[in-house]
Design a protein around this motif. Structure first.
Motif, PDB file in Angstrom:
ATOM      1  N   LYS A  91       0.852  -1.184   0.000  1.00 52.86           N
ATOM      2  CA  LYS A  91       0.000   0.000   0.000  1.00 52.86           C
ATOM      3  C   LYS A  91       0.886   1.232   0.000  1.00 52.86           C
ATOM      4  CE  LYS A  91      -4.064  -1.870   2.367  1.00 52.86           C
ATOM      5  NZ  LYS A  91      -5.007  -1.683   3.493  1.00 52.86           N
ATOM      6  N   LYS A  92       0.342   2.343  -0.478  1.00 52.97           N
ATOM      7  CA  LYS A  92       1.081   3.591  -0.442  1.00 52.97           C
ATOM      8  C   LYS A  92       1.403   3.949   0.999  1.00 52.97           C
ATOM      9  CE  LYS A  92       0.949   8.425  -1.856  1.00 52.97           C
ATOM     10  NZ  LYS A  92       0.152   9.515  -2.475  1.00 52.97           N
TER      11      LYS A  92
ATOM     12  N   THR B 203       0.928   9.588   3.429  1.00 56.42           N
ATOM     13  CA  THR B 203       1.813   9.894   2.301  1.00 56.42           C
ATOM     14  C   THR B 203       3.205   9.264   2.383  1.00 56.42           C
ATOM     15  OG1 THR B 203       2.341  11.975   3.423  1.00 56.42           O
ATOM     16  CG2 THR B 203       0.694  12.056   1.668  1.00 56.42           C
TER      17      THR B 203
END
Length: 300
Positions: free
Chosen positions: A10-11, A169
């Protein structure tokens, strides 16, 4: 030493090490890997490198292949199925009258399992819900309860600074954050000002903490007597950020206030700032601050 590649699923997710197994894997390549929960689709974020055996969790799983067009198409298909599964699960939760909030749905790449992530104030008896979902999806079902920090990481949003959430992020893992960090950094101890949208202390309190700790060890407290290039004087103000102190010095029978960097002074009498004691931590309470918000400040 063992050759590994780093893969994220996943990011801003955690990086896991895999054995490249003589496959030429480059940074940015989508890869299919074998994991403890089955076959998964991820992205290589660290190229092949040598690490010690103590840095891995045995047994080291393998990279099966670099993803081809069919793998990419299947991954996109799974994303569509996840959205459909989310809507179905919402209806089932409502039908069963469960007090839980569905956050995300995830299919394993081989469709061997569907994982539903949710939050709830306490324990939830979801056994009947699992049976209902299993009859709909005809595969293994897992319901996983997560905390508010993980919820913020999955959902995303904007922090008090106006930027996208750090956890969404780039933060791969959460690090412990304490109310003492806010006190040592001379921040307001108002829960509404030092809490993120998850209701817990902001992760960014950790970023500069090591620097503050180092400077406070040599920064004299207000009231200390120090030697300066202009003579002996009393510290009346200090600044961790600027790494300097304001000193009241006697010059020509007059008292003048001068600013000196920490490296230009030496202690004569007094003590350094050091660590903040727990007794000095007092939460600012106002009309807008609830007991629950204060309680959350002390949770990890």
């Amino acid at each position: 030493m063992i050759t590994v590649v780093g893969v994220r699923f996943k990011k801003a997710g955690k990086i896991y090490y895999f054995d490249p197994a003589n496959i030429a894997v480059k940074v940015g390549d989508p890869v299919i890997v074998e994991t403890a929960r089955g076959i998964e689709y991820g992205e290589a974020v660290l190229g092949p490198k040598q690490i010690g055996e103590d840095e891995i969790i045995a047994p080291l799983k393998k990279v099966l292949r670099v993803a081809d067009d069919r793998d990419k198409a299947k991954n996109e298909e799974n994303k569509v199925k996840e959205k459909q599964a989310f809507e179905i699960c919402l209806k089932k939760i409502e039908e069963h009258g469960l007090s839980m909030k569905l956050i995300d749905v995830e299919y394993t790449f081989d469709n061997n399992k569907v994982i539903f992530y949710f939050t709830a104030d306490g324990r939830v008896d979801f056994r009947e819900l699992v049976k209902d979902l299993a009859s709909v999806f005809k595969t293994r079902i897992e319901l996983r309860q997560i905390g508010v920090r993980d919820e913020a990481k999955m959902v995303g949003g904007l922090g008090p600074c106006g930027r996208p959430l750090c956890c969404r992020t780039f933060l791969g893992e959460f690090e412990p954050v304490s109310i003492k960090m806010a006190k040592e950094q001379n921040l307001s101890l108002n829960p509404t000002k030092i809490s993120g949208i998850c209701g817990r202390l902001m992760c960014c309190l950790k970023y500069e903490q090591e620097t503050y700790e180092c400077i406070r060890k040599v920064l004299p407290k207000v009231g200390s007597i120090v030697n300066t290039p202009a003579g002996k004087g009393e510290v009346i103000e200090n600044s961790v950020v600027k790494e300097c102190v304001k000193v009241k010095v006697k010059m020509n029978n007059d008292e003048e206030v001068k600013t000196f960097p920490i490296c230009a002074i030496s202690m004569v009498k007094g003590e350094t700032e050091g660590e903040v004691s727990d007794e000095n931590i007092k939460i600012e309470q106002g009309d807008e601050v609830t007991p629950e918000e204060i309680k959350n400040l002390f949770k990890e």
